[in-house]
Scaffold this active site. Structure first.
Site, PDB file in Angstrom:
ATOM      1  N   HIS A   1     123.900  23.697 -40.026  1.00  0.00           N
ATOM      2  CA  HIS A   1     124.650  22.645 -40.979  1.00  0.00           C
ATOM      3  C   HIS A   1     125.943  22.388 -40.077  1.00  0.00           C
ATOM      4  O   HIS A   1     126.442  22.953 -39.273  1.00  0.00           O
ATOM      5  CB  HIS A   1     125.021  23.306 -42.184  1.00  0.00           C
ATOM      6  CG  HIS A   1     125.551  22.449 -43.199  1.00  0.00           C
ATOM      7  ND1 HIS A   1     126.962  22.309 -43.469  1.00  0.00           N
ATOM      8  CD2 HIS A   1     124.873  22.169 -44.467  1.00  0.00           C
ATOM      9  CE1 HIS A   1     127.151  21.401 -44.422  1.00  0.00           C
ATOM     10  NE2 HIS A   1     125.804  21.305 -44.882  1.00  0.00           N
TER      11      HIS A   1
ATOM     12  N   ASP B   1     125.809  32.490 -41.658  1.00  0.00           N
ATOM     13  CA  ASP B   1     125.734  31.392 -42.484  1.00  0.00           C
ATOM     14  C   ASP B   1     124.674  31.585 -43.488  1.00  0.00           C
ATOM     15  O   ASP B   1     123.618  31.241 -43.294  1.00  0.00           O
ATOM     16  CB  ASP B   1     125.642  29.923 -41.946  1.00  0.00           C
ATOM     17  CG  ASP B   1     125.548  28.912 -42.924  1.00  0.00           C
ATOM     18  OD1 ASP B   1     125.830  29.264 -43.969  1.00  0.00           O
ATOM     19  OD2 ASP B   1     125.529  27.869 -42.650  1.00  0.00           O
TER      20      ASP B   1
ATOM     21  N   GLN C   1     122.368  29.320 -47.742  1.00  0.00           N
ATOM     22  CA  GLN C   1     120.886  29.001 -48.332  1.00  0.00           C
ATOM     23  C   GLN C   1     120.121  30.071 -48.327  1.00  0.00           C
ATOM     24  O   GLN C   1     119.068  30.068 -49.050  1.00  0.00           O
ATOM     25  CB  GLN C   1     120.238  28.170 -47.386  1.00  0.00           C
ATOM     26  CG  GLN C   1     120.899  26.714 -47.030  1.00  0.00           C
ATOM     27  CD  GLN C   1     120.704  25.806 -48.508  1.00  0.00           C
ATOM     28  OE1 GLN C   1     119.957  25.902 -49.408  1.00  0.00           O
ATOM     29  NE2 GLN C   1     121.515  24.893 -48.458  1.00  0.00           N
TER      30      GLN C   1
ATOM     31  N   LYS D   1     125.727  27.429 -54.938  1.00  0.00           N
ATOM     32  CA  LYS D   1     124.192  27.583 -54.586  1.00  0.00           C
ATOM     33  C   LYS D   1     123.324  28.551 -55.304  1.00  0.00           C
ATOM     34  O   LYS D   1     122.226  28.691 -55.069  1.00  0.00           O
ATOM     35  CB  LYS D   1     123.687  27.573 -52.840  1.00  0.00           C
ATOM     36  CG  LYS D   1     124.728  25.998 -52.435  1.00  0.00           C
ATOM     37  CD  LYS D   1     124.165  25.895 -51.030  1.00  0.00           C
ATOM     38  CE  LYS D   1     124.986  25.097 -50.080  1.00  0.00           C
ATOM     39  NZ  LYS D   1     124.764  23.694 -50.340  1.00  0.00           N
TER      40      LYS D   1
ATOM     41  N   CYS E   1     123.582  16.821 -43.705  1.00  0.00           N
ATOM     42  CA  CYS E   1     124.674  17.448 -42.889  1.00  0.00           C
ATOM     43  C   CYS E   1     124.147  18.265 -41.908  1.00  0.00           C
ATOM     44  O   CYS E   1     124.935  19.160 -41.527  1.00  0.00           O
ATOM     45  CB  CYS E   1     125.788  18.285 -43.693  1.00  0.00           C
ATOM     46  SG  CYS E   1     126.481  17.345 -44.987  1.00  0.00           S
TER      47      CYS E   1
END
Lengths: 149, 410
Positions: free
Chosen positions: B127, B204, B207, B230, B368
């Protein structure tokens, strides 16, 4: 979905499928690149101006149906217009898509009217105006280049 | 509740007030969870209760409300610690989100350490928030950004990763689950390989945490970043997990209140972890909302959620593949619950508008992740992403709406 017919009229779908003047120009007088970073639409507008009149205008790039159809119809509408007429038409078109007040009838939109439905889809207005903003930038660059002032 | 047969999606849906909403006269089918998920009433109530009866600024307050709010805020930190199995509370830093967390590591960990010729290793499926902070720190230090390529299927080219990992690499920063492709990366393998060369790893997890059980100690990652919004929690709150040893050695990211022990014009003594990194009044309600979201997710059970979403993914993949002219972007063997796709005849942006008219909320664009779009030579994709409350019937609505869209553009 059927009520989207107002947005995606046949004329728009046709211009999307078969965009007119969809070609790169090797040696245009004016050129600009336009981006809509929100959706990734990218468009290049090429311009040939003779004696203050838009002699030829074309575009290429990648965009949604609204963006592509609007660009295609723009090229047809602009050919033969003087620079001042072209700018007035851009203003009128922009007005029709963004203002609640009716646009000034002294610069009639003609066939471009089918795009007026985009006004009801605020996030899509930028799709319809991208080609025009890019054309405007190309014209202004050209005018800037030849200006001696 | 590890059996999907027992998974009570109806009662879960009843906890999410917004799912009863109609959009353009059609029942909302919310398939934009990878951008932001919706909120159960338990989260909404936790925030409402705080503001109605428990709110005050936290820390250093002697009055009762301040003590109550402080306890609620720190309880939320304890919930996060348990959720990711951090070793201790002070390894859990509240940030404004994943982006903020990555920038913190870039500026407080990497920047003081990096020298010309050093390298940061990321991947082609990051991202923008895991690209730009590194470009900024490279510009500041003269270090170089290296990128692990991805295959046509959307998997990391692990042999290239092994080649790019060198004595110049000072940090590996890699996405756990790709937001544009859905690929689940082999982060344990990546972490082990990096550690074998003495290189720390930031993951990261924006998600991944809503879909995959994460144990930061088992992974042995050095940093793990994720967002609340999220994970069925509020926006403006996120988490950076960091190993105590690394966090202690790092200078503060931002100066201000709460991150100090004492201030004088001669010098300032910084506070201990985690407060050293939490300057200013934090997002109190956000943290408490996130705590409530985590409790909710744990009550349903992440393994059960993951199994349900995997079922949705398999069903959606099967349904969408039957549609002529539809191409799925990202077909990694290991995928989390999202399907990115393009149609031959309809631009993603038009798909988004058409589906919206049917009440189906998806995301369209570059997500993104412009390098991913460029990798597959497409301007954008349409992306349907699933959450714990989505149903198989909703996938049918999606597929039908795509069919109708193609029909209209034919």
């Amino acid at each position: 979905m059927e009520n989207l017919r107002e947005l995606y009229q046949e004329v728009i779908l046709d211009h999307n499928k078969n965009p007119r003047n969809f070609r790169k120009m090797e040696a245009p007088d004016g050129f600009a690149h336009g981006d809509n970073p929100l959706c990734g639409d990218q468009i290049d507008v090429y311009l040939v101006v003779k004696d203050g009149v838009v002699d030829d205008v074309s575009f290429d790039g990648n965009g949604c149906a609204i963006c592509t159809a609007s660009a295609s119809m723009m090229t047809i509408a602009l050919k033969g217009k003087t620079e001042a007429e072209a700018t007035a038409l851009f203003d009128s078109f922009h007005h029709a898509l963004t203002e609640d007040k009716p646009y000034p009838e002294d610069v009639p939109l003609g066939k471009l009217k089918v795009l007026a439905g985009v006004k009801d889809y605020p996030v899509r207005v930028k799709c319809a105006t991208l080609a025009w903003h890019t054309f405007d930038a190309a014209l202004k660059k050209l005018q800037g280049n030849i200006s001696t002032e | 509740m590890n059996n999907t047969a027992q998974y009570d999606v109806v009662s879960i849906r009843n906890d999410f007030p917004i799912l009863g909403k109609q959009i353009h006269g059609k029942p909302l089918v919310y398939l934009d969870n990878a951008a932001s998920s919706q909120h159960p009433v338990q989260v909404i109530d936790a925030i409402k209760e705080l503001y109605e009866s428990g709110y005050s600024n936290i820390h250093r307050g002697v009055h009762q409300l301040s003590q109550d709010a402080t306890k609620a805020y720190e309880d939320a930190r304890a919930s996060v610690r348990g959720f990711i199995n951090a070793d201790c509370m002070h390894e859990v830093l509240f940030t404004s989100g994943t982006t903020d967390a990555i920038n913190l590591v870039a500026q407080s960990y990497a920047r003081p350490l990096l020298q010309k010729g050093d390298e940061i290793l990321i991947t082609h499926m990051e991202h923008h928030s895991n690209i730009v902070p590194w470009q900024m720190v490279c510009e500041q230090t003269g270090a170089e950004l290296k990128v692990v390529p991805i295959s046509d299927k959307g998997e990391l080219e692990m042999d290239r990763f092994a080649e790019l990992l060198s004595e110049r690499t000072k940090l590996v920063s890699v996405v756990h689950v790709s937001n544009a492709l859905g690929s689940v990366n082999p982060i344990k393998t990546i972490i082990d390989a990096a550690h074998a060369k003495g290189v720390p790893v930031l993951v990261d997890g924006a998600q991944s945490v809503p879909h995959i059980p994460v144990d930061v100690q088992a992974l042995d990652c050095d940093f793990y970043a994720f967002s609340g919004h999220k994970l069925y929690g509020p926006t403006g709150i996120g988490v950076l997990y960091g190993k105590e040893k690394l966090l202690n050695a790092m200078p503060p990211y931002r100066g201000g209140g709460d991150m100090i022990l004492s201030v004088s014009f001669e010098g300032t003594t910084y506070n201990t972890l985690p407060y050293k990194f939490e300057a200013g009044t934090p997002n109190i309600a956000g943290a408490i909302g996130l705590g409530a979201a985590i409790e909710y997710v744990q009550k349903i059970g992440l393994s059960a959620i993951a199994a349900h979403e995997h079922g949705l993914l398999e069903y959606a993949t099967m349904e969408l593949k039957q549609i002529d002219g539809l191409r799925i972007i990202g077909e990694a063997d290991q995928k989390a619950g999202l399907v990115s796709f393009v149609l031959d005849t309809v631009h993603p942006h038009d798909i988004g508008t058409m589906l919206d008219a049917e009440g189906v909320a998806i995301r369209t664009g570059h997500h993104c992740a412009q390098p991913v779009m460029e990798r597959y030579k497409i301007p954008a994709t349409a992306r349907a992403s699933f959450g714990m409350y989505n149903t198989f019937q909703e996938i049918d609505v999606l597929a039908k709406a795509i069919d109708k869209t193609i029909g209209m553009f034919a």
